[in-house]
Scaffold this active site. Structure first.
Site, PDB file in Angstrom:
ATOM      1  N   TRP A  76      -3.375   5.490  14.258  1.00 36.08           N
ATOM      2  CA  TRP A  76      -3.239   4.236  13.513  1.00 36.08           C
ATOM      3  C   TRP A  76      -2.567   4.455  12.162  1.00 36.08           C
ATOM      4  CZ3 TRP A  76      -3.905   1.494  17.453  1.00 36.08           C
ATOM      5  CH2 TRP A  76      -4.976   1.658  18.323  1.00 36.08           C
ATOM      6  N   ILE A  77      -1.484   5.210  12.180  1.00 39.75           N
ATOM      7  CA  ILE A  77      -0.790   5.536  10.937  1.00 39.75           C
ATOM      8  C   ILE A  77       0.423   4.611  10.781  1.00 39.75           C
ATOM      9  CG2 ILE A  77       0.230   7.362   9.553  1.00 39.75           C
ATOM     10  CD1 ILE A  77      -2.759   7.735  10.408  1.00 39.75           C
ATOM     11  N   ALA A  85     -15.673  -3.557   6.511  1.00 40.30           N
ATOM     12  CA  ALA A  85     -16.600  -4.454   5.824  1.00 40.30           C
ATOM     13  C   ALA A  85     -18.009  -3.868   5.799  1.00 40.30           C
ATOM     14  CB  ALA A  85     -16.596  -5.830   6.505  1.00 40.30           C
ATOM     15  N   SER A 122     -14.085   5.285   9.892  1.00 39.45           N
ATOM     16  CA  SER A 122     -14.879   5.399   8.673  1.00 39.45           C
ATOM     17  C   SER A 122     -15.424   6.818   8.500  1.00 39.45           C
ATOM     18  CB  SER A 122     -16.047   4.399   8.716  1.00 39.45           C
ATOM     19  OG  SER A 122     -15.567   3.074   8.773  1.00 39.45           O
ATOM     20  N   GLU A 135      -8.734   0.379   4.762  1.00 42.76           N
ATOM     21  CA  GLU A 135      -9.186   0.904   3.466  1.00 42.76           C
ATOM     22  C   GLU A 135     -10.710   0.818   3.306  1.00 42.76           C
ATOM     23  OE1 GLU A 135      -7.001   2.484   1.619  1.00 42.76           O
ATOM     24  OE2 GLU A 135      -5.393   1.875   2.948  1.00 42.76           O
ATOM     25  N   ASN A 186       0.838  -1.195   0.000  1.00 41.65           N
ATOM     26  CA  ASN A 186       0.000   0.000   0.000  1.00 41.65           C
ATOM     27  C   ASN A 186       0.876   1.250   0.000  1.00 41.65           C
ATOM     28  OD1 ASN A 186      -2.244  -1.828   0.570  1.00 41.65           O
ATOM     29  ND2 ASN A 186      -3.318   0.006   1.301  1.00 41.65           N
ATOM     30  N   PHE A 242     -11.242 -36.716   8.182  1.00 41.52           N
ATOM     31  CA  PHE A 242     -12.526 -36.448   8.834  1.00 41.52           C
ATOM     32  C   PHE A 242     -13.382 -35.564   7.946  1.00 41.52           C
ATOM     33  CE2 PHE A 242     -10.034 -36.670  13.088  1.00 41.52           C
ATOM     34  CZ  PHE A 242      -9.922 -38.045  12.950  1.00 41.52           C
ATOM     35  N   GLN A 243     -14.665 -35.883   7.873  1.00 42.37           N
ATOM     36  CA  GLN A 243     -15.543 -35.182   6.933  1.00 42.37           C
ATOM     37  C   GLN A 243     -15.631 -33.684   7.198  1.00 42.37           C
ATOM     38  OE1 GLN A 243     -19.309 -37.255   6.960  1.00 42.37           O
ATOM     39  NE2 GLN A 243     -18.681 -38.589   5.281  1.00 42.37           N
ATOM     40  N   ARG A 303      -1.191 -34.443  10.894  1.00 48.26           N
ATOM     41  CA  ARG A 303      -1.694 -34.617  12.256  1.00 48.26           C
ATOM     42  C   ARG A 303      -2.632 -35.822  12.318  1.00 48.26           C
ATOM     43  NH1 ARG A 303      -2.157 -34.893  17.457  1.00 48.26           N
ATOM     44  NH2 ARG A 303      -3.449 -33.393  18.579  1.00 48.26           N
TER      45      ARG A 303
END
Length: 399
Positions: free
Chosen positions: A161-162, A371, A136, A368, A92, A283-284, A273
């Protein structure tokens, strides 16, 4: 001719992807524990990435790039995140939001001064948009002010938060020049971080590891020349939205890479494992998790590549990148959660990167554009209430 161009770009992107993966296996994977324990910013790796051309995909050679295209940018970002998520932040800051914003909106002098160095990894960039009171809602919450004083602007305020601000050489900064004009009152600037009054303080975030520093930033009577505006006064909102278009493509690509890393780890673990005398891959429920991850990662990758191809076609692919970012973030979170379930208690071991995968998956779902915001944009577009491509423009690039 178009088909040949797309095929050629796909080949170039694939070559870059192989180069990134091989570099990551040789230079990063063996050093992860050492790098995290030391906690020093890996400037040498940033410089190597720049020298290898990882940051230059969207730039011409005379600006330090290789003009490989946005599909190549997407593949490089994906593979670096697959190698180790914290080291993909420069896709970014060094390859998209910071240098492309300067290239698109800065003066020729600013472009020549900063873009080649950022692309080559010789300079480090930061994007100072978010503030302590808002994420936001960065417009409504923006308190940072820039007041005109002759041929300069005086900036006062704070950001939060930079990423990389404490090690950056230059920052793209957003401030209100008219606090009563809503989005028309925001202006964007290029600010060298050695300017008096600029201060960055690292915010401890143990869950993200030590290789991607995030910071609080304060501006105390920071004087910025008027020639350092990006666009015109009052165009900062348009500049920011344009920057985030590029950022969403990068974050979406990184989310696909992280989801692929989760799938790689889950498949390997399920094949070795054992429980109740059988490999747990037999395992299903585990098979269902692996199948869902495989299909969703492929689908997310296809959406991301479609967005990248839109940029390579010469326009800002807002709708495509928004859809890709939203879906890739959802897929990445589901993949990280499923991988943690498959690993069980081992997922919390410092010997394994699973907890890092979980934390970065959630981080990138927010970065960015969260959600929830992406979902609103997509739904409003589907309803015909607000066309996401109403501002679609051809790509701008100083050359």
């Amino acid at each position: 001719m178009v088909a040949q161009t797309v095929a050629s770009r796909a080949d170039i992107a694939a070559e870059f992807g192989s180069l990134v993966w091989e570099w990551g296996q040789a230079r990063v994977r063996p050093r992860i524990r050492e790098l995290e324990e030391r906690g020093e910013f890996p400037r040498d790796l940033y410089r190597e990435m720049g020298e290898l051309g990882f940051f230059g995909c969207c730039f011409p050679e005379d600006l330090g790039g290789n003009d490989a295209g946005y599909r190549a940018l997407s593949v490089v970002a994906e593979q670096i995140a697959r190698v180790y998520p914290p080291l993909s932040a420069p896709m970014n800051l060094q390859a998209a939001t910071v240098p492309l914003t300067i290239a698109n909106w800065g003066t020729r002098e600013m472009v020549r001064r900063y873009v080649p160095g950022l692309v080559r990894g010789e300079l480090l960039g930061a994007n100072a948009m978010t503030e302590p009171d808002g994420g936001s809602d960065f417009l409504g919450a923006m308190r940072t002010r820039a007041v005109r004083d002759g041929d300069e602007y005086v900036v006062n305020g704070a950001k939060m938060w930079i990423t990389n601000a404490n090690v950056a050489d230059v920052a793209v900064v957003y401030a209100k020049t008219d606090p009563d004009a809503a989005h028309r009152g925001v202006t964007a600037f290029v600010v060298p971080t050695d300017t008096p009054g600029f201060a960055a303080t690292r915010v401890p975030c143990r869950v993200l590891g030590k290789l991607m520093p995030t910071n609080s930033v304060t501006f105390t009577d920071v004087r910025v020349p008027a020639s350092h505006l990006l666009g015109a006064e009052g165009e900062g909102f348009k500049v920011a939205m344009n920057a985030m278009d590029y950022g969403r493509l990068s974050v979406a690509s990184r989310s696909v890479g992280l989801a692929q890393a989760c799938l790689d780890a889950a498949v390997a673990y399920a094949d070795e494992r054992t429980a109740f005398g059988e490999k747990i891959g037999s395992f299903q429920l585990v098979k269902k998790q692996l199948a869902d991850m495989t299909v969703e990662v492929a689908a997310a990758r296809a959406l991301v590549r479609a967005a990248a191809d839109g940029y390579d076609a010469g326009f800002v692919a807002t709708r495509e990148s928004t859809i890709a970012k939203y879906y890739a973030g959802e897929v990445c979170n589901r993949a990280a959660q499923a991988t943690a379930e498959i690993f069980g208690g081992a997922a919390f071991s410092d010997e394994l990167p699973i907890s890092i995968y979980l934390n970065y998956a959630k981080l990138w779902q927010t970065g960015e554009g969260s959600a929830n915001i992406q979902a609103i944009l997509i739904a409003d577009d589907a309803l015909g209430w607000k066309n996401m491509d109403r501002h679609r423009t051809e790509l701008r690039r100083e050359s």
